[in-house]
Each structure stands twice: as structure tokens, then as C-alpha cells.
Design an enzyme around this catalytic site. Structure first.
Site, PDB file in Angstrom:
ATOM      1  CG  ASN A   9       6.328   2.504 -10.333  1.00 36.23           C
ATOM      2  OD1 ASN A   9       7.294   2.234 -10.289  1.00 36.23           O
ATOM      3  ND2 ASN A   9       6.241   3.980 -10.050  1.00 36.23           N
ATOM      4  CD1 TRP A  10       5.813  -4.157  -9.845  1.00 32.48           C
ATOM      5  CD2 TRP A  10       7.591  -5.389 -10.001  1.00 32.48           C
ATOM      6  NE1 TRP A  10       5.130  -5.362 -10.185  1.00 32.48           N
ATOM      7  CE2 TRP A  10       6.356  -6.295 -10.091  1.00 32.48           C
ATOM      8  CE3 TRP A  10       8.685  -6.197 -10.357  1.00 32.48           C
ATOM      9  CZ2 TRP A  10       6.373  -7.719 -10.427  1.00 32.48           C
ATOM     10  CZ3 TRP A  10       8.585  -7.582 -10.314  1.00 32.48           C
ATOM     11  CH2 TRP A  10       7.476  -8.230 -10.826  1.00 32.48           C
ATOM     12  CE  LYS A  11       5.670   3.977  -6.401  1.00 26.59           C
ATOM     13  NZ  LYS A  11       5.012   4.695  -5.371  1.00 26.59           N
ATOM     14  CG  HIS A  93       6.850   8.278 -10.159  1.00 29.05           C
ATOM     15  ND1 HIS A  93       6.935   8.414  -8.655  1.00 29.05           N
ATOM     16  CD2 HIS A  93       5.702   7.749  -9.887  1.00 29.05           C
ATOM     17  CE1 HIS A  93       6.011   8.029  -7.763  1.00 29.05           C
ATOM     18  NE2 HIS A  93       5.077   7.479  -8.809  1.00 29.05           N
ATOM     19  CD  GLU A  95       7.558   7.380  -5.316  1.00 24.98           C
ATOM     20  OE1 GLU A  95       7.967   6.376  -6.010  1.00 24.98           O
ATOM     21  OE2 GLU A  95       6.472   7.184  -4.718  1.00 24.98           O
ATOM     22  CD  GLU A 163       1.371   8.140 -10.200  1.00 22.95           C
ATOM     23  OE1 GLU A 163       0.997   7.094  -9.945  1.00 22.95           O
ATOM     24  OE2 GLU A 163       2.761   8.455 -10.147  1.00 22.95           O
ATOM     25  N   GLY A 169       0.725   6.040  -2.047  1.00 20.99           N
ATOM     26  CA  GLY A 169       1.030   5.215  -1.008  1.00 20.99           C
ATOM     27  C   GLY A 169       0.422   5.570   0.283  1.00 20.99           C
ATOM     28  CB  SER A 209      -3.842   5.091  -2.915  1.00 19.74           C
ATOM     29  OG  SER A 209      -3.222   5.460  -1.945  1.00 19.74           O
ATOM     30  N   GLY A 230       1.047   1.279  -7.812  1.00 18.93           N
ATOM     31  CA  GLY A 230       2.499   1.050  -7.362  1.00 18.93           C
ATOM     32  C   GLY A 230       2.214  -0.125  -6.387  1.00 18.93           C
ATOM     33  N   GLY A 231       2.067  -0.005  -5.147  1.00 14.29           N
ATOM     34  CA  GLY A 231       2.089  -0.932  -4.115  1.00 14.29           C
ATOM     35  C   GLY A 231       1.146  -2.329  -4.716  1.00 14.29           C
TER      36      GLY A 231
END
Ligand code: PGA
Length: 249
Positions: A9-11, A93, A95, A163, A169, A209, A230-231
Site C-alpha cells: 500500500n503506497w498510500k 483502511h 486511515e 491491521e 507506521g 510495521s 505500507g512503508g
């Protein structure tokens, strides 16, 4: 055997130049192994599909609207996503639940739209830190699942991602025992609702993470069939070792 899936997930990160990572990642994947999907920002979807053409990487979006079309400025329908050649869409998600005040009923409706457009929905659930601290995780997740997952889910069009919000993150990860408890509980809920065959076949991802150095441990859990990352999905150099750990699990 359930299929394994590594989803990135590049967000809200990346421009066209970032798509070079797809070719680098694709070249490292080999002919078989876990399914791999990258979810770039919406403006990159068309180009991402093209950039991933000669690889095993599928492309997904990060959200879709709950209506098929209409006066919804700035929103994107599931059909538009499918029209780019993308095959997946993340819904619910944390967010978006937080920033866009999405409720379980919205996520349920978005999932139905995704299915109607031939997309696989990656439905996200996860508890806040306070729920975690008060040992309410399993109840919270059961409630989110009951509200967000529509009837009629099938293994080919549904993925569930657990999640914990406090792990996203932050570099914090639940213990393996905690991950096992949540994933076993989700599996039991799916079997209860959808029957043995479908309930056992829907892939369950852990997210929050996930990094090259903790992936192997996380994938030890029997009901963890992959990760939503993500990251560490932004660079092939980070994502490839996570996929490799999943392949070995
Ligand atoms: P993270 O994000 O891997 O950067 O923690 C996971 C996610 O939000 O899907």
C-alpha cells in the site's frame, strides 16, 4: 492450500518515476510464489498496470466509492478502477475510517461495489491502542468484520487484512501470540459465517510495521497468509525480502 498474498500500500506516496520499482520487483519474483499486488495512488493506476505488464505483479487501488457513479467530486468508482486494468481495491483502511469517517456500513457497500466490478476487495479491520490495552481487540475486530464484510464473500474476491492501528507506521508490532489469537478468531468467524470451504480459503493478511526483519516471525502464524505492507512496500529492496519470507513460510 490457501493462496498467499503480499500486498503493498503506497498510500499518498510516489509519482510516475516510482513505477520503476515495479520492474525491479517483478524481475526478482520468479515464476511462482505468493501473489503480489501493489496499490499505488489512483493517478498512477493506469501507468502501474502497464508498468507491471511483463511481471506477476497485480495492481490495486486504495479505496473506491460506494456508489457506481454520480456527483461525487474527487471520488473514484470501482468500475473506474477495474477499467484501468487494476484487479484489487483496499477498503476500510484505518486511515480512511479515521480521516474520512468511514463506517462499517460504508465499507460493506464499497466491498459490494468492488465485487460488482470484478475486483478483489482487501477489507481492513484493526483496533486502536486503547482497545488493545483494555483487551477488547477480539470484540472490536468481530464487530468490524460483522459490519464490513457483506454476505456472499468468496475466496476469489475477498481478502481480510488485520491491521492494529497502533502498529501502523510506528515500528510497533503485536507479539506473535497476539497476532495468532486475532487471526485464529477471524478465521473462526469466517468459517462460522461462510462455511468451512469458503471460510478456510479466504486469505488473512497481517499489516502494521511489517519489515524484512520481522516478516519471517509474523508468517509463522498458521492463519497469517500474507501481509499488507505500507512503508516497506515503496522500495523493491525492502518488499522483495518480505515476499521471499512469505514464500518460505
Ligand atoms: P506500515 O503500513 O507497513 O507502514 O505500518 C501498513 C498499512 O497501513 O497498510
Amino acid at each position: 492450500m490457501r493462496r498467499k498474498l503480499a500486498a503493498g500500500n503506497w498510500k499518498m506516496n510516489g509519482t510516475a518515476a516510482s513505477l520503476a520499482e515495479l520492474a525491479v520487483l517483478g524481475a526478482q519474483l520468479g515464476d511462482d510464489g505468493p501473489d503480489v499486488v501493489i496499490c499505488p495512488p489512483a493517478p498512477l493506476l493506469f501507468r502501474a498496470v502497464h508498468a507491471a505488464e511483463d511481471t506477476r505483479i497485480a495492481i490495486g487501488a486504495q479505496d473506491c466509492h460506494m456508489q457506481p457513479k454520480g456527483a461525487f467530486t474527487g471520488d473514484i468508482s470501482a468500475q473506474m478502477i477495474a477499467d484501468t486494468g487494476a484487479q484489487y481495491v483496499i477498503v476500510g483502511h484505518s486511515e480512511r475510517r479515521d480521516t474520512h469517517k468511514e463506517r462499517n456500513a460504508d465499507i460493506n457497500a464499497k466491498t459490494l461495489m468492488a465485487w460488482a466490478s470484478g475486483l478483489t476487495a482487501i477489507i481492513c479491520v484493526g483496533e486502536e491502542l486503547s482497545d488493545h490495552e483494555q483487551n477488547n481487540t477480539l470484540d472490536i475486530i468481530a464487530g468490524q468484520l460483522a459490519g464490513s464484510l457483506p454476505d456472499g464473500a468468496q475466496a476469489h474476491n475477498t481478502v481480510i487484512a488485520y491491521e492494529p492501528i497502533w502498529a501502523i507506521g510506528t515500528g510497533k508490532v503485536p507479539t506473535l501470540e497476539e497476532i495468532i489469537a486475532v487471526h485464529d478468531s477471524i478465521r473462526a468467524t469466517l468459517i462460522n459465517r461462510l462455511g468451512d470451504e469458503t471460510g478456510n480459503a479466504i486469505p488473512l493478511l497481517y499489516g502494521g510495521s511489517v519489515k524484512p526483519d520481522n516478516a519471517e516471525t509474523i508468517f509463522k502464524a498458521e492463519n497469517v497468509d500474507g501481509a499488507l505492507v505500507g512503508g516497506a512496500s515503496l522500495k523493491a529492496a525492502d518488499f522483495a525480502p518480505i515476499i521471499a519470507a512469505l514464500a518460505r513460510s
